[in-house]
Design an enzyme around this catalytic site. Sequence first.
Site, PDB file in Angstrom:
ATOM      1  N   GLU A   9       0.828  -1.210   0.000  1.00  0.00           N
ATOM      2  CA  GLU A   9       0.000   0.000   0.000  1.00  0.00           C
ATOM      3  C   GLU A   9       0.862   1.261   0.000  1.00  0.00           C
ATOM      4  O   GLU A   9       0.520   2.254  -0.648  1.00  0.00           O
ATOM      5  CB  GLU A   9      -0.939   0.007   1.213  1.00  0.00           C
ATOM      6  CG  GLU A   9      -1.965  -1.111   1.238  1.00  0.00           C
ATOM      7  CD  GLU A   9      -3.068  -0.923   0.199  1.00  0.00           C
ATOM      8  OE1 GLU A   9      -3.059   0.102  -0.518  1.00  0.00           O
ATOM      9  OE2 GLU A   9      -3.932  -1.820   0.102  1.00  0.00           O
ATOM     10  N   ASP A  68      -4.731  -9.748  -7.747  1.00  0.00           N
ATOM     11  CA  ASP A  68      -5.056  -8.969  -8.946  1.00  0.00           C
ATOM     12  C   ASP A  68      -3.880  -8.216  -9.568  1.00  0.00           C
ATOM     13  O   ASP A  68      -3.532  -8.401 -10.733  1.00  0.00           O
ATOM     14  CB  ASP A  68      -6.214  -8.015  -8.666  1.00  0.00           C
ATOM     15  CG  ASP A  68      -6.063  -7.264  -7.343  1.00  0.00           C
ATOM     16  OD1 ASP A  68      -5.071  -7.499  -6.616  1.00  0.00           O
ATOM     17  OD2 ASP A  68      -6.936  -6.440  -7.029  1.00  0.00           O
ATOM     18  N   GLU A  72     -19.589  -5.617  -3.853  1.00  0.00           N
ATOM     19  CA  GLU A  72     -18.196  -6.031  -3.659  1.00  0.00           C
ATOM     20  C   GLU A  72     -17.973  -7.467  -4.120  1.00  0.00           C
ATOM     21  O   GLU A  72     -17.018  -7.766  -4.832  1.00  0.00           O
ATOM     22  CB  GLU A  72     -17.829  -5.869  -2.170  1.00  0.00           C
ATOM     23  CG  GLU A  72     -16.408  -6.219  -1.816  1.00  0.00           C
ATOM     24  CD  GLU A  72     -15.397  -5.149  -2.177  1.00  0.00           C
ATOM     25  OE1 GLU A  72     -14.227  -5.327  -1.827  1.00  0.00           O
ATOM     26  OE2 GLU A  72     -15.765  -4.145  -2.809  1.00  0.00           O
ATOM     27  N   GLU A 129     -12.431  -0.279 -10.159  1.00  0.00           N
ATOM     28  CA  GLU A 129     -12.013  -1.246 -11.176  1.00  0.00           C
ATOM     29  C   GLU A 129     -12.948  -1.306 -12.381  1.00  0.00           C
ATOM     30  O   GLU A 129     -12.493  -1.483 -13.522  1.00  0.00           O
ATOM     31  CB  GLU A 129     -11.871  -2.637 -10.551  1.00  0.00           C
ATOM     32  CG  GLU A 129     -10.699  -2.777  -9.609  1.00  0.00           C
ATOM     33  CD  GLU A 129     -10.958  -2.177  -8.237  1.00  0.00           C
ATOM     34  OE1 GLU A 129      -9.982  -1.939  -7.495  1.00  0.00           O
ATOM     35  OE2 GLU A 129     -12.150  -1.943  -7.906  1.00  0.00           O
ATOM     36  N   THR A 155      -1.452   0.484 -10.319  1.00  0.00           N
ATOM     37  CA  THR A 155      -2.715  -0.062  -9.838  1.00  0.00           C
ATOM     38  C   THR A 155      -3.485   0.930  -8.982  1.00  0.00           C
ATOM     39  O   THR A 155      -4.629   0.661  -8.609  1.00  0.00           O
ATOM     40  CB  THR A 155      -2.467  -1.373  -9.065  1.00  0.00           C
ATOM     41  OG1 THR A 155      -3.695  -2.080  -8.912  1.00  0.00           O
ATOM     42  CG2 THR A 155      -1.835  -1.092  -7.697  1.00  0.00           C
TER      43      THR A 155
END
EC number: 3.2.1.-
Length: 628
Positions: free
Chosen positions: A194, A332, A450, A532, A618
């Site tokens: 992160e 992902d 979600e 996304e 990302t």
Amino acid sequence: MAPMRRWRSLFLVVAVWLVGLWYFFGERSALTANRPKPPPPTQPLTNDKPEAINSDNPTSTLTVHWSKRPDRYPVSSLVSLPTNKPKAKIPSIQSPPPKEDASSRQVREARLAAVKDSFVHSWNGYKKYAWLHDEVKPLTGQSHDPFGGWAATLVDALDSLWIMGLKDEFRKAVAACEQIDFTTTETASVNVFETTIRYLGGFLAAYELSEKQYPTLLKKAVEVGELLMCAFDTPNRMPIARWSWKEYTEGVGQTAPQQVLVSEIGSLSLEFTKLSQLTGDMKYYDAVQRVSDAFEKSQDTTRLPGMWPVVVNALKPAFDSDNFFTLGGMSDSLYEYFPKQYLLLGGALEQPRLLYEGFVDVAKRNLFRRTLNPENIPLLMSGDVRVFGTDEDTEIQFNARGQHLTCFTGGMLGIAGRIFSRPADLKVAEQLTNGCVWAYNSTASGIAPEIYHLAPCGGVDDSQTGDKCAYSDAKWREAVRESWKPPKEPSTPEDEPQKALDAQEVDLLIRQRRVSPGFVDVPDRRYILRPEAIESVFIMYRITGDPGWMEKAWQMFSVVEKASRTAIAAAALEDVTKEHPEQVDSMESFWLAETLKYFYLVFASWDTVDLDKWVLNTEAHPLRRPDM
């Protein structure tokens, strides 16, 4: 009079004593409290002992500051950025700009302004209530610090400010970045992934987008890079995903974890590579290239050859113990970064392309499925698999679990289909993206949840499906029926057949789950402002130039903006299967960094963040591709 003089003398002594106490414990403390503290070092210090810095008040709690230690496991020979010329020019990603008449342009620009207004509203709420904190809580106005307390929303939104033309706000935010002290945090461990995608990526993108006018941004990127490099100081140079910075500062030895999420160690390549490209220091690229080499060596040795499981052993490293495979959460961005790393290196290294091509056909064969839907639109979803047995007797169990997180796959296949000349994958990309758009349009709120379960009806190849994907209410209800698993009593034998539901019980199950036709179940009904789906819509629009993608984006934005907007900013939603979802007191930084940026880019001019000049990490931070 003598007694009076004695009392006067005693009074003077007491008065002087009180003044002394006030000076030493009152005025002195007030003066030192207001004295400017020495600024934190702009570069990490290098010494062998932990540095503890305390305030001038001797009774205050010590604040521990990180400082870099000499490497226990230094690298003797750094891997350098590839300098060879690519075999061929990388094909263009973007189509020519679509033609636009005056009326269409007016509509587009009005929608662009609406997205910008949404961004400004949330940005102002963050500024007013949580400046220099990680996040603002959009219902109560409180601050929240889940990412080290280093102003995650501020750093994450820097490039969005620039892209949207908010240059004054950008300059103020850059100035505020000087106050961020990356040498300390109240968080016990640093989330390396992160911190990389939000902070390092945020500084690098803002630095390049602003044409390197603000040296502060690169300086802060180096500070973050130096911090993160400490997590690589292990015997095999595999990184520690949740890095205990205090233990490091105290000199405790480090080893890579035996269990780590595959995306946490495999999704660092873009940011570290860009830092080496900008600074000329190869240690950053060396760190991530060693990880990429480990993935390359293991690609064909996992339980689903070509892909890597969700949990891996970074200590060995080993990639064959877990049997769960997905393109969704926890995996992902590992896969997303293969074609993007190829782009960032200008095609000079074949490894990222080979890694991508080694997994994508495996995913298409095992994870992608067509799904029943009342409109009979050709839709694809990306699910999960578990692999059981041995090489000689392997069973692959598919789970039709859709995730908002897997909605990035359409954009990934679209970009890779272009640059790797895989035209058949462009159709797959379109159907994956339309699957996510359908998930939005098919809930009561108009927003995708979600996590949800669908009814699979065949594979990617049309010849596998026949009429199995022709929708009927009976097929859908049967899929709902088959999804129901009754609770087992302790005395129930394992092999006892499952009781079938009758028609009324299926009706009740549909009402209880609040599932629309095509859905089977919705185990996680939240929407946490994720990007996304709109990410893939944006990419498909730039690839095709088809204005239909703009209409899909506008529909998505309209319902999200209406449901999420608060008096302060924008809120996550508790249950999107309801027409009016309840708001949740949370706004992650990616709302400003990604979601609204992608909505904005759909309606912006065609050359804004041109995908043939930029590659987005990302967290949607644009990094400049090398000139070809």
